[in-house]
Write a protein that holds these residues in place. Structure first.
Motif, PDB file in Angstrom:
ATOM      1  N   SER A 394       0.756  -1.207  -0.216  1.00 19.22           N
ATOM      2  CA  SER A 394       0.128   0.115   0.068  1.00 19.22           C
ATOM      3  C   SER A 394       0.900   1.028  -0.071  1.00 19.22           C
ATOM      4  CB  SER A 394      -0.997  -0.091   1.379  1.00 19.22           C
ATOM      5  OG  SER A 394      -1.827   1.153   1.337  1.00 19.22           O
ATOM      6  N   PHE A 395       0.430   2.341  -0.885  1.00 21.45           N
ATOM      7  CA  PHE A 395       1.055   3.515  -0.888  1.00 21.45           C
ATOM      8  C   PHE A 395       0.426   4.573  -1.370  1.00 21.45           C
ATOM      9  CE2 PHE A 395       1.810   0.519  -4.384  1.00 21.45           C
ATOM     10  CZ  PHE A 395       1.301   1.207  -5.608  1.00 21.45           C
ATOM     11  N   THR A 396       0.920   5.956  -1.157  1.00 24.42           N
ATOM     12  CA  THR A 396      -0.012   6.903  -2.049  1.00 24.42           C
ATOM     13  C   THR A 396       0.795   7.508  -3.287  1.00 24.42           C
ATOM     14  OG1 THR A 396       1.301   8.617  -0.634  1.00 24.42           O
ATOM     15  CG2 THR A 396      -0.654   7.764   0.262  1.00 24.42           C
ATOM     16  N   ILE A 397      -0.277   8.059  -4.057  1.00 30.32           N
ATOM     17  CA  ILE A 397       0.161   8.748  -5.241  1.00 30.32           C
ATOM     18  C   ILE A 397      -0.593  10.055  -5.482  1.00 30.32           C
ATOM     19  CG2 ILE A 397      -0.415   8.470  -7.863  1.00 30.32           C
ATOM     20  CD1 ILE A 397       1.628   6.238  -6.907  1.00 30.32           C
ATOM     21  N   PHE A 398       0.375  10.938  -5.839  1.00 27.99           N
ATOM     22  CA  PHE A 398      -0.060  12.294  -5.917  1.00 27.99           C
ATOM     23  C   PHE A 398      -1.248  12.350  -7.173  1.00 27.99           C
ATOM     24  CE2 PHE A 398       0.057  16.435  -7.674  1.00 27.99           C
ATOM     25  CZ  PHE A 398       0.426  17.455  -6.503  1.00 27.99           C
ATOM     26  N   ASN A 399      -2.157  13.247  -6.522  1.00 24.91           N
ATOM     27  CA  ASN A 399      -3.514  13.207  -7.564  1.00 24.91           C
ATOM     28  C   ASN A 399      -3.895  14.636  -7.433  1.00 24.91           C
ATOM     29  OD1 ASN A 399      -5.694  12.817  -9.008  1.00 24.91           O
ATOM     30  ND2 ASN A 399      -6.863  11.948  -7.181  1.00 24.91           N
ATOM     31  N   TRP A 409      -1.553  -4.342  -6.222  1.00 19.23           N
ATOM     32  CA  TRP A 409      -2.407  -4.773  -7.302  1.00 19.23           C
ATOM     33  C   TRP A 409      -2.989  -3.911  -8.343  1.00 19.23           C
ATOM     34  CZ3 TRP A 409      -7.496  -4.066  -7.819  1.00 19.23           C
ATOM     35  CH2 TRP A 409      -8.309  -3.561  -6.584  1.00 19.23           C
ATOM     36  N   GLN A 410      -3.523  -2.712  -7.970  1.00 21.25           N
ATOM     37  CA  GLN A 410      -4.013  -1.861  -8.700  1.00 21.25           C
ATOM     38  C   GLN A 410      -2.879  -1.370  -9.828  1.00 21.25           C
ATOM     39  OE1 GLN A 410      -5.301   0.767  -5.302  1.00 21.25           O
ATOM     40  NE2 GLN A 410      -7.603   0.516  -6.379  1.00 21.25           N
ATOM     41  N   LEU A 411      -1.894  -1.123  -9.382  1.00 25.33           N
ATOM     42  CA  LEU A 411      -0.825  -0.559 -10.389  1.00 25.33           C
ATOM     43  C   LEU A 411      -0.524  -1.727 -11.363  1.00 25.33           C
ATOM     44  CD1 LEU A 411       0.233   2.131 -10.179  1.00 25.33           C
ATOM     45  CD2 LEU A 411       2.420   1.493  -9.018  1.00 25.33           C
ATOM     46  N   PHE A 412      -0.404  -2.992 -10.842  1.00 29.83           N
ATOM     47  CA  PHE A 412      -0.258  -4.142 -11.732  1.00 29.83           C
ATOM     48  C   PHE A 412      -1.222  -4.012 -12.862  1.00 29.83           C
ATOM     49  CE2 PHE A 412      -2.340  -8.253 -12.922  1.00 29.83           C
ATOM     50  CZ  PHE A 412      -1.322  -8.553 -13.801  1.00 29.83           C
ATOM     51  N   PHE A 413      -2.787  -3.687 -12.644  1.00 24.25           N
ATOM     52  CA  PHE A 413      -3.692  -3.565 -13.557  1.00 24.25           C
ATOM     53  C   PHE A 413      -3.585  -2.541 -14.357  1.00 24.25           C
ATOM     54  CE2 PHE A 413      -6.282  -6.620 -10.733  1.00 24.25           C
ATOM     55  CZ  PHE A 413      -6.617  -7.500 -11.790  1.00 24.25           C
ATOM     56  N   CYS A 414      -3.059  -1.253 -14.027  1.00 24.25           N
ATOM     57  CA  CYS A 414      -2.562   0.005 -14.725  1.00 24.25           C
ATOM     58  C   CYS A 414      -1.603  -0.691 -15.835  1.00 24.25           C
ATOM     59  CB  CYS A 414      -2.232   1.156 -13.898  1.00 24.25           C
ATOM     60  SG  CYS A 414      -3.266   1.765 -12.820  1.00 24.25           S
ATOM     61  N   VAL A 415      -0.623  -1.096 -15.418  1.00 22.36           N
ATOM     62  CA  VAL A 415       0.258  -1.628 -16.386  1.00 22.36           C
ATOM     63  C   VAL A 415      -0.019  -2.670 -17.406  1.00 22.36           C
ATOM     64  CG1 VAL A 415       2.839  -2.347 -16.867  1.00 22.36           C
ATOM     65  CG2 VAL A 415       2.214  -1.164 -14.639  1.00 22.36           C
ATOM     66  N   ALA A 416      -0.848  -3.755 -16.743  1.00 21.82           N
ATOM     67  CA  ALA A 416      -1.439  -4.672 -17.701  1.00 21.82           C
ATOM     68  C   ALA A 416      -2.432  -4.308 -18.821  1.00 21.82           C
ATOM     69  CB  ALA A 416      -1.738  -5.671 -16.879  1.00 21.82           C
ATOM     70  N   ILE A 417      -3.177  -3.153 -18.303  1.00 18.84           N
ATOM     71  CA  ILE A 417      -4.103  -2.744 -19.459  1.00 18.84           C
ATOM     72  C   ILE A 417      -3.521  -1.975 -20.411  1.00 18.84           C
ATOM     73  CG2 ILE A 417      -4.716  -0.405 -18.223  1.00 18.84           C
ATOM     74  CD1 ILE A 417      -7.833  -1.232 -18.707  1.00 18.84           C
ATOM     75  N   GLY A 418      -2.463  -1.267 -20.156  1.00 23.02           N
ATOM     76  CA  GLY A 418      -1.776  -0.596 -21.239  1.00 23.02           C
ATOM     77  C   GLY A 418      -1.027  -1.487 -22.127  1.00 23.02           C
ATOM     78  N   LEU A 419      -0.443  -2.577 -21.567  1.00 24.01           N
ATOM     79  CA  LEU A 419       0.122  -3.524 -22.405  1.00 24.01           C
ATOM     80  C   LEU A 419      -0.987  -4.180 -23.307  1.00 24.01           C
ATOM     81  CD1 LEU A 419       2.768  -5.560 -22.936  1.00 24.01           C
ATOM     82  CD2 LEU A 419       1.567  -7.029 -21.111  1.00 24.01           C
ATOM     83  N   SER A 480      -7.032   3.183 -15.405  1.00 29.01           N
ATOM     84  CA  SER A 480      -5.733   3.548 -15.037  1.00 29.01           C
ATOM     85  C   SER A 480      -5.957   4.851 -14.095  1.00 29.01           C
ATOM     86  CB  SER A 480      -4.588   4.016 -16.147  1.00 29.01           C
ATOM     87  OG  SER A 480      -4.615   2.809 -17.033  1.00 29.01           O
ATOM     88  N   PHE A 481      -6.538   5.826 -14.496  1.00 29.49           N
ATOM     89  CA  PHE A 481      -6.822   6.952 -13.293  1.00 29.49           C
ATOM     90  C   PHE A 481      -7.723   6.737 -12.424  1.00 29.49           C
ATOM     91  CE2 PHE A 481      -8.644  10.926 -12.164  1.00 29.49           C
ATOM     92  CZ  PHE A 481      -7.524  11.742 -12.211  1.00 29.49           C
ATOM     93  N   SER A 482      -8.712   5.670 -12.588  1.00 34.17           N
ATOM     94  CA  SER A 482      -9.575   5.484 -11.431  1.00 34.17           C
ATOM     95  C   SER A 482      -8.747   4.686 -10.511  1.00 34.17           C
ATOM     96  CB  SER A 482     -10.855   4.611 -12.075  1.00 34.17           C
ATOM     97  OG  SER A 482     -11.474   5.403 -12.918  1.00 34.17           O
ATOM     98  N   LEU A 483      -7.904   3.812 -10.551  1.00 34.26           N
ATOM     99  CA  LEU A 483      -6.917   3.104  -9.919  1.00 34.26           C
ATOM    100  C   LEU A 483      -5.669   4.029  -9.341  1.00 34.26           C
ATOM    101  CD1 LEU A 483      -6.799  -0.291 -11.836  1.00 34.26           C
ATOM    102  CD2 LEU A 483      -8.267   0.425 -10.082  1.00 34.26           C
ATOM    103  N   ALA A 484      -4.904   4.712 -10.091  1.00 34.48           N
ATOM    104  CA  ALA A 484      -3.802   5.058  -9.575  1.00 34.48           C
ATOM    105  C   ALA A 484      -3.514   6.750  -9.938  1.00 34.48           C
ATOM    106  CB  ALA A 484      -2.427   4.275  -9.815  1.00 34.48           C
TER     107      ALA A 484
END
Length: 783
Positions: A394-399, A409-419, A480-484
């Motif tokens: 768990s961590f925080t992202i600037f928004n 796991w949310q960041l994993f989905f961000c990269v995977a959906i781009g791929l 991607s934006f919704s997740l991170a």
């Protein structure tokens, strides 16, 4: 925030090791290609499909003169010797050096501009200043940001130029070897062309990664714990890469398409001579253009995409918990994704070159598609592993002024959906540009009634091909934006480019095969050899279009991420389109891709006009050209392309580079945010349409041409194709005209547009401190 599984020291080791593995693998592929000898000799084939000597052609002939002629061509290409007419490699090198001289002047001038603009933010003060995102802390002075941004810009620019130059040298080294391997079979030629493309792909991916990693560690020696300033200055690396890519794409695109259009219109349509026939005065310029445009320009372009997506992710991460807590492993998540990409692409490449063998023409395109599928599937697993070991749970992202809580796991989905969005875009592009499917076959069928209906069908195809890619990009952005937040979009772009080594290998394979066919024609080799190289080239056209789709899709995502970083850095609370300042920027920004495309299209048209007139003059005034007893004046045609590209690349480049500076300085950051949004929205759609329209016209022409072949090629062997052929028929001439119209669309304007939207965004981010402090002069005067 809890610690990551992967320790700091392991991160410091793994990233450079992955880059070294990529470089070593590239050199190994180079050595295997170099085993293809350019001298006649006895048969001697090794188990990996690479032979030490040449064998007889299938017809039972062993014409040593043909082999010697190919060797002469290769010597000219490799060493720059002006043997007979075979000087294309020398001229390609010469053109790049000439182009780089002009680009070098710009590079130095713009570096000075970066230093002056950013240094003036605090009056060239050497005192520490309150941090932008944490006012309770002090960061390094603005003057330091100016110096290090300038250094990063120069590093990115030089790496981009080297990437383009290496790609061109590799291609010219491999062209004749691919031709000679085609004498043994299409499978041998495929392996040689693909391995050569892999050399370029892995060198570029590894060099881009290692230079960025070294720059971060060197800058860290000065910045220390000021990661906000460190990664803000690193964005200059992306600016340098993309600015050089712009000139490479535009200059190379004008060069190659001016020659291509001139050679085709007069040679094929008016004189009924084959493509790459040595009697055509523009044939050398055309082959040079394949190297400087399709290879060198493409290499710089994709390097720029990689650099910007990495910088976008790093700059957002630096003001998130990764940067605040000085977690270097989590901070390097984008670089670890790229490192994993190199390893995955290495394994994927072996499927094409070692694990399976191409035995028939029909297997070429599926083999290239499998590269995309395998690399995407393996990379998904790789992303999961990197996410698990390199990120805390768990961590925080600037928004936009707040910190958003995010799980790994949310960041994993961000990269995977781009791929996976990249794969969807690739397959949609293939559907609309491959002659194995109905859209291109319909375009070919429209040639029955002439060039006009061909143009109408081709334009309609291009417009329609935009629909699914835009939905894929839109879904990627939303998820991607919704997740991170914006970091999610940045890593989604990086996911789309994570298999860049394989993508570049597939992309470079096409021009290498195209040049191999040209060498076969010029050397007077068997028509069966030319048919094999044509089959390789036809598959290469489709995969090149797929590569452009990846580049455009990733450009949209990375531009949006950079846009978000710019809005945050410029302290814009909201971008309200109902505000006049923003709306005027929005509508002007949407116009810019049209203005840019008009410039590049007219540049190609003007140069092609001169080329057509010169080729016609030589056919009419030099006796014996058509009979083969007199040699055309190739040098004049090369000079027309060179002069046109050097002269004409400056106005489009100036438009892109000066727009953010002018808008930001005189109209302010709000208007500039509108310009960036408008250019992104319209530029992506025009780029996809232009690239796919041109690719469809090119393959519609090849669909008709393959009907004349004896070996057949999938859809090309169908009865429908035979009713449209053979070469020289009226439908074929109509297809050639469509192809020449599409040439500047798919190889000049279309690919350059994705650089436009990225470059304006990263330039705005680099200059954001100046715009936020001193921008909006006109509005300040009138207020």
């Amino acid at each position: 925030m809890e610690a990551t599984i992967l320790p700091f020291l392991a991160t410091e080791i793994l990233i450079p090791v992955a880059a070294v593995v990529g470089i070593v693998f590239a050199l190994a592929q180079w050595l295997l290609v170099s085993k293809v000898k350019l001298t006649p000799g006895k048969t001697g084939s090794s188990k990996d499909g690479v032979s030490d000597f040449l064998i007889e052609e299938e017809e039972g002939l062993n014409d040593h003169n043909v082999v010697v002629k190919c060797a002469e061509i290769q010597n000219a290409i490799s060493e720059g010797k002006n043997l007979l007419i075979w000087a294309s490699g020398f001229r390609a090198t010469s053109f790049l050096f000439t182009e780089y001289q002009y680009v070098g002047i710009f590079m130095v001038a713009f570096a000075v501009l970066i230093f002056l603009f950013l240094g003036s933010v605090e009056g060239f003060s050497t005192k520490s200043q309150p941090c932008t995102y944490g006012k309770d802390k002090y960061c390094k002075p603005a003057l330091a940001n100016a110096v290090f941004s300038t250094v990063a810009f120069l590093l990115g620019a030089i790496t981009s130029l080297v990437s383009g130059f290496l790609g061109m040298k590799i291609a010219t080294y491999a062209n004749a070897r691919t031709t000679l391997e085609a004498r043994k079979g299409v499978g041998k030629a495929f392996i040689t062309a693909f391995r050569s493309g892999a050399v370029m792909g892995f060198l570029l991916a590894a060099n881009g990664l290692v230079v960025l990693y070294i720059a971060i560690n060197l800058f860290k020696l000065y910045y220390g714990d000021d990661w906000e300033g460190l990664f803000e200055s690193i964005t200059g690396y992306g600016l340098g890469g993309s600015s050089m890519a712009l000139f490479g794409r535009v200059g190379g695109g004008i060069y190659t398409k001016a020659a291509d259009v001139g050679a085709d219109l007069v040679g094929k349509v008016e004189r009924n001579i084959p493509e790459d026939d040595p009697r055509n005065p523009a044939v050398i310029a055309d082959n040079v253009g394949d190297n400087v445009g399709d290879i060198a320009g493409m290499g710089s372009d994709l390097f720029g995409s990689y650099a910007e997506s990495s910088c976008a992710a790093l700059v957002v991460a630096s003001i998130s918990s990764f940067g605040v807590n000085l977690d270097f492993t989590a901070m390097c998540y984008p670089l670890l994704i790229s490192s994993m990409g190199i390893i995955v692409c290495l394994i994927t490449t072996l499927f094409a070159t070692d694990f399976f063998e191409i035995k028939a023409v029909e297997e070429i395109e599926p083999a290239l598609k499998k590269q995309l599928i395998i690399s995407t599937a393996l990379m998904t697993i790789g992303i999961a592993i990197v996410t698990w070991v390199a990120l805390p749970s768990s961590f925080t992202i600037f928004n936009f002024g707040e910190q958003k809580q995010v799980k790994n796991w949310q960041l994993f989905f961000c990269v995977a959906i781009g791929l996976w969005a990249g794969l969807v875009i690739g397959f949609v592009t293939e559907y609309y540009t491959s002659n194995a499917y109905s859209p291109v076959q319909d375009v070919a069928d429209s040639c029955r009634t002439g060039a006009a209906t061909n143009v109408i069908f081709g334009l309609a195809l291009g417009y329609k091909s935009v629909i699914i890619p835009i939905f894929a990009i839109a879904i990627s952005i939303f998820v991607s934006f919704s997740l991170a937040a914006m970091y999610g979009i940045a890593v989604a772009a990086l996911g789309m480019l994570s298999t860049i080594a394989t993508g570049l290998a597939i992309d470079a394979y096409g021009p290498i095969s195209d040049n191999a066919g040209g060498i076969a024609e010029m050397a007077g080799m068997s028509h069966r050899i030319r048919e094999r190289t044509d089959a390789l080239d036809a598959a290469g056209n489709t995969t090149a279009a797929i590569g452009k789709g990846f580049a455009i899709g990733s450009a949209a995502l990375v531009s949006l991420a950079l846009f978000g970083a710019f809005v945050s850095r410029a302290a814009i609370s909201t971008v309200d389109v109902l505000t006049p300042k923003v709306f005027i920027g929005l509508i002007v920004g949407a116009m810019l891709p049209y203005w840019f495309s008009a410039m590049t299209m007219k540049s190609v048209g003007s140069a092609a006009l001169k080329m057509v007139e010169e080729v016609r003059r030589q056919f009419n005034n030099i006796p014996g050209i058509m009979e083969g007893t007199a040699r055309p004046d190739y040098a004049t045609c090369v000079k027309i392309s060179t002069d046109a590209s050097i002269k004409e690349m400056i106005p489009p480049g100036a438009l892109v580079m000066l727009t953010p500076l002018i808008v930001g300085t005189f109209f302010g950051v709000e208007t500039l945010s509108g310009v960036l949004a408008g250019s992104l929205v319209s530029g992506v759609q025009i780029a996809i349409s232009a690239s796919n329209t041109g690719g469809a016209w090119d393959n519609a022409k090849k669909y008709i041409e393959v009907s004349s072949c004896t070996i057949g090629s999938g859809a090309g062997a169908s009865e429908h194709a035979r009713t449209l052929g053979p070469k020289g028929s009226d439908p074929h001439k109509a297809a050639v005209i469509g192809d020449t119209i599409g040439d500047p669309l798919k190889d000049t304007s279309g690919p350059s547009l994705n650089i436009l939207i990225k470059l304006m965004a990263v330039e705005s981010l680099v200059f954001a401190p100046f715009f936020a402090t001193h921008g909006g002069l006109l509005f300040k005067i009138f207020n």
